[in-house]
Motif scaffolding. Sequence first.
Motif, PDB file in Angstrom:
ATOM      1  N   VAL A 296       7.154  34.934   4.769  1.00  0.00           N
ATOM      2  CA  VAL A 296       8.312  34.897   3.861  1.00  0.00           C
ATOM      3  C   VAL A 296       9.502  35.631   4.484  1.00  0.00           C
ATOM      4  CG1 VAL A 296       9.154  35.660   1.600  1.00  0.00           C
ATOM      5  CG2 VAL A 296       6.903  34.656   1.781  1.00  0.00           C
ATOM      6  N   ALA A 297       9.217  36.807   5.080  1.00  0.00           N
ATOM      7  CA  ALA A 297      10.289  37.595   5.692  1.00  0.00           C
ATOM      8  C   ALA A 297      10.916  36.849   6.867  1.00  0.00           C
ATOM      9  CB  ALA A 297       9.746  38.949   6.152  1.00  0.00           C
TER      10      ALA A 297
ATOM     11  N   TYR B 297      17.642  32.645   6.700  1.00  0.00           N
ATOM     12  CA  TYR B 297      18.610  32.677   5.614  1.00  0.00           C
ATOM     13  C   TYR B 297      19.670  33.754   5.891  1.00  0.00           C
ATOM     14  CZ  TYR B 297      20.255  33.249   0.776  1.00  0.00           C
ATOM     15  OH  TYR B 297      21.017  33.361  -0.352  1.00  0.00           O
ATOM     16  N   GLY B 298      19.204  34.880   6.444  1.00  0.00           N
ATOM     17  CA  GLY B 298      20.118  35.966   6.791  1.00  0.00           C
ATOM     18  C   GLY B 298      21.135  35.539   7.845  1.00  0.00           C
TER      19      GLY B 298
ATOM     20  N   ALA C 203      13.162  34.283   5.517  1.00  0.00           N
ATOM     21  CA  ALA C 203      14.344  34.980   4.994  1.00  0.00           C
ATOM     22  C   ALA C 203      15.295  35.379   6.118  1.00  0.00           C
ATOM     23  CB  ALA C 203      13.900  36.202   4.216  1.00  0.00           C
ATOM     24  N   MET C 204      14.758  35.606   7.318  1.00  0.00           N
ATOM     25  CA  MET C 204      15.621  35.969   8.455  1.00  0.00           C
ATOM     26  C   MET C 204      16.582  34.837   8.803  1.00  0.00           C
ATOM     27  SD  MET C 204      13.800  38.118  11.445  1.00  0.00           S
ATOM     28  CE  MET C 204      15.057  37.785  12.640  1.00  0.00           C
TER      29      MET C 204
ATOM     30  N   TYR D 228       3.503  37.844   3.593  1.00  0.00           N
ATOM     31  CA  TYR D 228       4.769  38.574   3.529  1.00  0.00           C
ATOM     32  C   TYR D 228       5.564  38.363   4.822  1.00  0.00           C
ATOM     33  CZ  TYR D 228       8.162  42.251   3.702  1.00  0.00           C
ATOM     34  OH  TYR D 228       9.348  42.924   3.855  1.00  0.00           O
TER      35      TYR D 228
ATOM     36  N   TYR E 263      24.348  40.147   3.847  1.00  0.00           N
ATOM     37  CA  TYR E 263      23.476  40.658   4.909  1.00  0.00           C
ATOM     38  C   TYR E 263      24.333  41.051   6.109  1.00  0.00           C
ATOM     39  CZ  TYR E 263      20.165  40.240   8.816  1.00  0.00           C
ATOM     40  OH  TYR E 263      19.432  40.461   9.944  1.00  0.00           O
TER      41      TYR E 263
ATOM     42  N   LYS F 245      34.127  33.142   6.190  1.00  0.00           N
ATOM     43  CA  LYS F 245      34.973  33.239   4.995  1.00  0.00           C
ATOM     44  C   LYS F 245      36.009  34.359   5.162  1.00  0.00           C
ATOM     45  CE  LYS F 245      34.628  33.095  -0.015  1.00  0.00           C
ATOM     46  NZ  LYS F 245      35.703  34.036  -0.258  1.00  0.00           N
TER      47      LYS F 245
ATOM     48  N   ASN G 290      23.660  33.377   6.198  1.00  0.00           N
ATOM     49  CA  ASN G 290      24.529  34.206   5.360  1.00  0.00           C
ATOM     50  C   ASN G 290      25.526  34.983   6.201  1.00  0.00           C
ATOM     51  OD1 ASN G 290      24.849  37.173   4.008  1.00  0.00           O
ATOM     52  ND2 ASN G 290      24.894  35.537   2.487  1.00  0.00           N
ATOM     53  N   LEU G 291      25.061  35.497   7.335  1.00  0.00           N
ATOM     54  CA  LEU G 291      25.943  36.250   8.244  1.00  0.00           C
ATOM     55  C   LEU G 291      27.117  35.382   8.677  1.00  0.00           C
ATOM     56  CD1 LEU G 291      25.782  38.990  10.187  1.00  0.00           C
ATOM     57  CD2 LEU G 291      25.370  37.255  11.894  1.00  0.00           C
TER      58      LEU G 291
ATOM     59  N   THR H  65      17.366  40.609   4.531  1.00  0.00           N
ATOM     60  CA  THR H  65      17.702  39.426   3.731  1.00  0.00           C
ATOM     61  C   THR H  65      17.014  39.455   2.366  1.00  0.00           C
ATOM     62  OG1 THR H  65      17.504  38.340   5.852  1.00  0.00           O
ATOM     63  CG2 THR H  65      18.040  36.965   4.002  1.00  0.00           C
ATOM     64  N   LEU H  66      15.754  39.891   2.345  1.00  0.00           N
ATOM     65  CA  LEU H  66      15.044  39.926   1.060  1.00  0.00           C
ATOM     66  C   LEU H  66      15.688  40.934   0.108  1.00  0.00           C
ATOM     67  CD1 LEU H  66      11.299  39.663   2.151  1.00  0.00           C
ATOM     68  CD2 LEU H  66      12.708  37.899   1.134  1.00  0.00           C
TER      69      LEU H  66
ATOM     70  N   HIS I 266      29.480  34.434   5.651  1.00  0.00           N
ATOM     71  CA  HIS I 266      30.228  35.608   5.190  1.00  0.00           C
ATOM     72  C   HIS I 266      31.410  35.908   6.114  1.00  0.00           C
ATOM     73  CE1 HIS I 266      30.959  39.552   3.467  1.00  0.00           C
ATOM     74  NE2 HIS I 266      30.898  40.069   4.691  1.00  0.00           N
TER      75      HIS I 266
END
Lengths: 236, 345
Positions: A40-41, A47-48, A44-45, A37, B201, A58, A51-52, B171-172, A55
């Motif tokens: 994976v987390a 990815y965060g 994902a960070m 876990y 996020y 944009k 995304n930040l 994020t998850l 976002h």
Amino acid sequence: MSKTIPVVIASAVGYLMFVACFSPYLLPWRQTAEEWYTVVATIAMLYGGVNLCTHHLKKISDREAGWGFSGVTLIAFAVTVAIGLLKVGVVPESVKHLDRAWSGQFQQEGSAFWWIYQYLFSPIVSTMFAMLAFYVASAAFRAFRAKNVEAVLLLLTALIVLVGQTKDREITSLLLAVPADGSLPNFPIADLTEFIRKTFVTAGQRAIMIGIALGVVATSLRLLMGLDRSYLGGDE
Amino acid sequence: MATLTKYTDHNALLQRNIKFLPGDMKSRRFRSGILWPVLKAVFVFVALFVTPCLTIAAEKPKDVAAKKSTDWFDTGKTTFAILTIVVCGTVIGCTEVARRGKPFYVRPIAGLQAMEEAVGRATEMGKPMLFVPGLEDVKEIDTVAGITILASVARMAAEYDTPLEVPTSRTLVMTAAREAVQSAAIAAGRPDYYNEDTIYYVTEEQFGYVASVCGWMHREKPAACFYQGKFFAESLILAETGNSVGAIQIAGTAEMSQLPFFVAACDYTLIGEELFAASAYLSGEPAQLGMLKGQDFGKLAAMILIVVGCALATWDSFSPPVKNADGIEAPSRSRWITDTVLKGG
């Protein structure tokens, strides 16, 4: 298939966690699942972070309301990441690595990253937290309006607890006569506060806690049995 | 809600139309009733899990105090394991009963009934809605419950074509929320409604997240705000900001310390178990509603334990303290509930 495999993985790990609670033999498996876990987390960070940036870029590009704040966010993010990665202001901690400036910790006292945390981040967070006091006052003002009998009871109880929590013996000593021996007058608000907290509040809280525990059991079973898949986007 | 009513009506109709022969009516009623599947589920659990575990435990020497990693069962948790299995078995049994078509009464929950009203209000005002799934990661059950509610809200929002903003602090959670909203939009027959830019996020930092969400609320003035998940000190800041912009607010959390703040500042609050019941309630699926009934049996068990505990504590208070051969005072009878039943002997 794209929903079935995650449900199978989630259920299998869920059952493992459940059984491992009672079986020491399965504890290493449980720890492995927890490590997975974390991995994976961590992915994902990243990815965060992406995304930040997308976002806010944009938002700036579309000139949305508050796009200036997005600019500030992006600059702050970039500067902090760069300073942390480049270890600006970090000095070698070990005598063996005196020739390697980067050998120290990035959070080292006196480093640029530490300075940002100490003198920018910490005060901003404290300011936000301090605002809570004003929000508590405005919420309490609305909640304790004596509109009906229940509200009056709530108001009286709140007053007793409030006074009881604020060293009532010292406050009431200003109003009551001090005994001949010089001790503080015994006005039982503090005892009453303790009685309210230990009896009524604890009883109410425990009732809610039992409900929560059973709700957690039912929700966990729904997820383990695959009855509720809405957390994975449902069956659609 | 409409689905729930439809389902109940359908089953009432079925019940009226079913005719049994007089001889086996009692047996069939028993088998179609709630008790039989519950007993069956408990029996299967005990047979498959408890008995082998207890057998293994009984073979272990009693003087081994330390738990070895090679032990298959922690004997210290025997009673607790049985209690857990009975509660889980009851919940599963009730699900089976519901699957067979027995309708259950689920009390109306004001906060859940108000969700459609909140979406409708936002649609009429032409303003967006805000959904905050809490501050914790998807491994927390509160967050999962929040995402299941998000799926229901998103479906209603897609039907009315009302914008829904979902800022997340993990994020998850963002990924799960995107999946939930996309599927809800497809289920509502509006796949074009889904816009991943509205589910994003922000940051994992508690007050940074709050600052961003509150800033958005002040700028966009949402008509409805939903706070469903795990919250900490930020709960009141969010709720008070929502109140100041005139939004209808529905909160739900299992975090005891934050419940008073939500109750004081929001229009509706899902208290504790209501948050977990929300998904089943909103879905209207018989199996999920059956699980809610199973929880009631758990409450019954808790009530019995409380009454027994009170009786034992009263008995203790009237009887003199018992001392053992060494002159040490023996533990009170009421401690049997906490030390043996709840923690295991």
